[in-house]
Write a protein that holds these residues in place. Structure first.
Motif, PDB file in Angstrom:
ATOM      1  N   PRO A 175       0.825  -1.203   0.000  1.00 52.19           N
ATOM      2  CA  PRO A 175       0.000   0.000   0.000  1.00 52.19           C
ATOM      3  C   PRO A 175       0.867   1.264   0.000  1.00 52.19           C
ATOM      4  CG  PRO A 175      -0.638  -1.477   1.786  1.00 52.19           C
ATOM      5  CD  PRO A 175       0.606  -2.038   1.179  1.00 52.19           C
ATOM      6  N   VAL A 176       0.369   2.296  -0.660  1.00 46.68           N
ATOM      7  CA  VAL A 176       1.092   3.570  -0.761  1.00 46.68           C
ATOM      8  C   VAL A 176       0.326   4.636  -0.003  1.00 46.68           C
ATOM      9  CG1 VAL A 176       1.803   5.396  -2.363  1.00 46.68           C
ATOM     10  CG2 VAL A 176       2.095   2.995  -3.006  1.00 46.68           C
ATOM     11  N   ALA A 177       1.033   5.435   0.774  1.00 47.19           N
ATOM     12  CA  ALA A 177       0.428   6.572   1.472  1.00 47.19           C
ATOM     13  C   ALA A 177       1.150   7.836   1.043  1.00 47.19           C
ATOM     14  CB  ALA A 177       0.565   6.385   2.974  1.00 47.19           C
ATOM     15  N   VAL A 178       0.489   8.964   1.165  1.00 48.63           N
ATOM     16  CA  VAL A 178       1.174  10.248   0.959  1.00 48.63           C
ATOM     17  C   VAL A 178       0.847  11.183   2.115  1.00 48.63           C
ATOM     18  CG1 VAL A 178       1.354  10.249  -1.567  1.00 48.63           C
ATOM     19  CG2 VAL A 178      -0.734  11.060  -0.506  1.00 48.63           C
ATOM     20  N   HIS A 179       1.847  11.938   2.527  1.00 45.73           N
ATOM     21  CA  HIS A 179       1.668  12.970   3.547  1.00 45.73           C
ATOM     22  C   HIS A 179       2.370  14.231   3.048  1.00 45.73           C
ATOM     23  CE1 HIS A 179       0.223  10.073   6.615  1.00 45.73           C
ATOM     24  NE2 HIS A 179       1.071   9.246   6.027  1.00 45.73           N
ATOM     25  N   THR A 180       1.752  15.367   3.270  1.00 44.44           N
ATOM     26  CA  THR A 180       2.345  16.628   2.814  1.00 44.44           C
ATOM     27  C   THR A 180       3.495  17.026   3.746  1.00 44.44           C
ATOM     28  OG1 THR A 180       0.948  18.030   4.199  1.00 44.44           O
ATOM     29  CG2 THR A 180       0.064  17.382   2.053  1.00 44.44           C
ATOM     30  N   PRO A 181       4.401  17.882   3.275  1.00 44.95           N
ATOM     31  CA  PRO A 181       5.500  18.354   4.124  1.00 44.95           C
ATOM     32  C   PRO A 181       4.984  18.973   5.435  1.00 44.95           C
ATOM     33  CG  PRO A 181       5.896  18.979   1.858  1.00 44.95           C
ATOM     34  CD  PRO A 181       4.525  18.381   1.892  1.00 44.95           C
ATOM     35  N   SER A 182       3.873  19.726   5.377  1.00 50.41           N
ATOM     36  CA  SER A 182       3.420  20.351   6.631  1.00 50.41           C
ATOM     37  C   SER A 182       2.790  19.323   7.573  1.00 50.41           C
ATOM     38  CB  SER A 182       2.486  21.542   6.370  1.00 50.41           C
ATOM     39  OG  SER A 182       1.530  21.221   5.416  1.00 50.41           O
ATOM     40  N   GLN A 183       2.152  18.292   7.022  1.00 48.14           N
ATOM     41  CA  GLN A 183       1.653  17.210   7.888  1.00 48.14           C
ATOM     42  C   GLN A 183       2.828  16.536   8.601  1.00 48.14           C
ATOM     43  OE1 GLN A 183      -0.472  14.919   4.937  1.00 48.14           O
ATOM     44  NE2 GLN A 183      -2.484  15.615   5.651  1.00 48.14           N
ATOM     45  N   VAL A 184       3.923  16.355   7.851  1.00 50.13           N
ATOM     46  CA  VAL A 184       5.102  15.695   8.418  1.00 50.13           C
ATOM     47  C   VAL A 184       5.698  16.546   9.533  1.00 50.13           C
ATOM     48  CG1 VAL A 184       7.468  14.971   7.927  1.00 50.13           C
ATOM     49  CG2 VAL A 184       5.614  14.368   6.338  1.00 50.13           C
ATOM     50  N   LYS A 185       5.866  17.837   9.252  1.00 50.44           N
ATOM     51  CA  LYS A 185       6.441  18.733  10.266  1.00 50.44           C
ATOM     52  C   LYS A 185       5.561  18.775  11.511  1.00 50.44           C
ATOM     53  CE  LYS A 185       8.907  21.557   6.947  1.00 50.44           C
ATOM     54  NZ  LYS A 185       8.834  22.729   6.076  1.00 50.44           N
ATOM     55  N   LEU A 186       4.259  18.854  11.288  1.00 48.02           N
ATOM     56  CA  LEU A 186       3.313  18.913  12.404  1.00 48.02           C
ATOM     57  C   LEU A 186       3.384  17.634  13.233  1.00 48.02           C
ATOM     58  CD1 LEU A 186       1.016  20.633  13.665  1.00 48.02           C
ATOM     59  CD2 LEU A 186      -0.582  19.350  12.237  1.00 48.02           C
ATOM     60  N   ALA A 187       3.406  16.487  12.543  1.00 47.13           N
ATOM     61  CA  ALA A 187       3.397  15.205  13.256  1.00 47.13           C
ATOM     62  C   ALA A 187       4.680  14.998  14.056  1.00 47.13           C
ATOM     63  CB  ALA A 187       3.206  14.060  12.263  1.00 47.13           C
ATOM     64  N   VAL A 188       5.801  15.444  13.488  1.00 45.38           N
ATOM     65  CA  VAL A 188       7.093  15.133  14.095  1.00 45.38           C
ATOM     66  C   VAL A 188       7.497  16.171  15.146  1.00 45.38           C
ATOM     67  CG1 VAL A 188       9.565  14.871  13.601  1.00 45.38           C
ATOM     68  CG2 VAL A 188       7.874  13.773  12.128  1.00 45.38           C
ATOM     69  N   THR A 189       7.173  17.444  14.888  1.00 44.19           N
ATOM     70  CA  THR A 189       7.641  18.501  15.812  1.00 44.19           C
ATOM     71  C   THR A 189       6.489  19.202  16.544  1.00 44.19           C
ATOM     72  OG1 THR A 189       7.474  20.342  14.237  1.00 44.19           O
ATOM     73  CG2 THR A 189       9.490  19.023  14.164  1.00 44.19           C
TER      74      THR A 189
END
Lengths: 195, 195
Positions: free
Chosen positions: B99-113
């Motif tokens: 399965p393939v997922a996509v997350h936007t750069p801002s979703q990534v930043k929000l989730a991680v930091t």
């Protein structure tokens, strides 16, 4: 020499195959439009187009694959999917050591109709004439893929990716290229002298 | 469960692999940056990235591949190459039934930091903390790929491509998703009643 022209697209991807004869006469070999359903997710759609492209390359073993140039400024809703399909075509070709060329839509229209802003019906008509087809190429979307292949047949070297690919040219093509460069240099010199 | 995060790019393509434990604890597995030379033609560059991605997917057999979302309005000079590489990653995964997922750069930043507009150093630092790395992930570009994988571990279902992929979720993930949907519905109901 077999040329495969590709008009990339995620919903419809045109694939046209032509043959260039010994005296540079062009003949029709195959045309098809690979499709993917907008109801499927993007990865599944790309996989389906990828498999279709691989099947066509295996079946027709082209000597060169010519792909319509994708521009970022075009319709942003579809351009990324189109670019992805163009990328798949490039990888499919490169993985088989097939040289890849790109020609822009206006180069194609100019080469096929003599008019860089020709409409679709004009392109279809000229593709049918050039390839001696008794009717317009079907499905209609496929005309662009055949036109792309014809353009490459008429301008075999200008747009090849990577200079080192010249070794893939046939002796006749190399001769043609040399002559073309001579003419261009002459024209350039004439302009330089204000002629 | 193994998650492969991909930060697509033609010059540098980050690949980060993490493992999600039984109690959802995250651990580092692998990180690398695939590169291609700007001196090569685009087809050769794509082929090199394609082979690298395939090798990584074969080696780590991820349960899901999470790819950074590409946007057309971003830097138009590089966006097409980036989209092409994202497309290759999708096809590589889909061809293996991953399965393939996509997350936007801002979703990534929000989730991680916790901050959707966090800078690169913040992301690197948090990736190192979350994965218990004794130093910042190297090469630096690779942090984004690990961050992408971490984001998917924290939000496993939201961005999966194609609804039918839910069957690929582990029982724990499915439970998490159901709970998440309940909370969301409750919140939505509360808003509906003006609360």
């Amino acid at each position: 020499m077999i040329i495969m022209g590709i008009d990339p697209g995620l919903t419809r991807c045109g694939v046209g195959v032509i043959q260039v004869g010994q005296y540079r006469q062009l003949s029709f070999v195959h045309v098809d439009v690979l499709r993917s359903s907008p109801h499927d997710s993007q990865d599944i759609r790309l996989l389906s187009i990828w498999r279709g492209l691989n099947e066509k390359m295996d079946r027709f073993a082209p000597d060169v694959v010519s792909i319509e140039q994708v521009f970022a400024q075009h319709n942003t809703n579809t351009v990324l999917g189109t670019a992805m399909v163009a990328g798949l075509a490039m990888v499919g070709a490169a993985d088989r050591n097939i040289p890849v060329a790109v020609h822009t839509p206006s180069q194609v229209k100019l080469a096929v109709t003599g008019n860089g802003v020709a409409g679709k019906p004009q392109v279809e008509l000229m593709v049918a004439k050039i390839l001696h087809l008794s009717q317009l190429p079907t499905p209609p979307d496929a005309a662009d893929a055949l036109a792309q292949a014809i353009t490459h047949a008429l301008h075999p070297n200008g747009e090849l990716m990577g200079g080192e690919r010249e070794q893939h040219l046939t002796p006749a093509q190399r001769q043609w290229t040399i002559q073309l460069q001579k003419v261009k240099r002459k024209a350039s010199n004439m302009r330089g002298r204000g002629m």
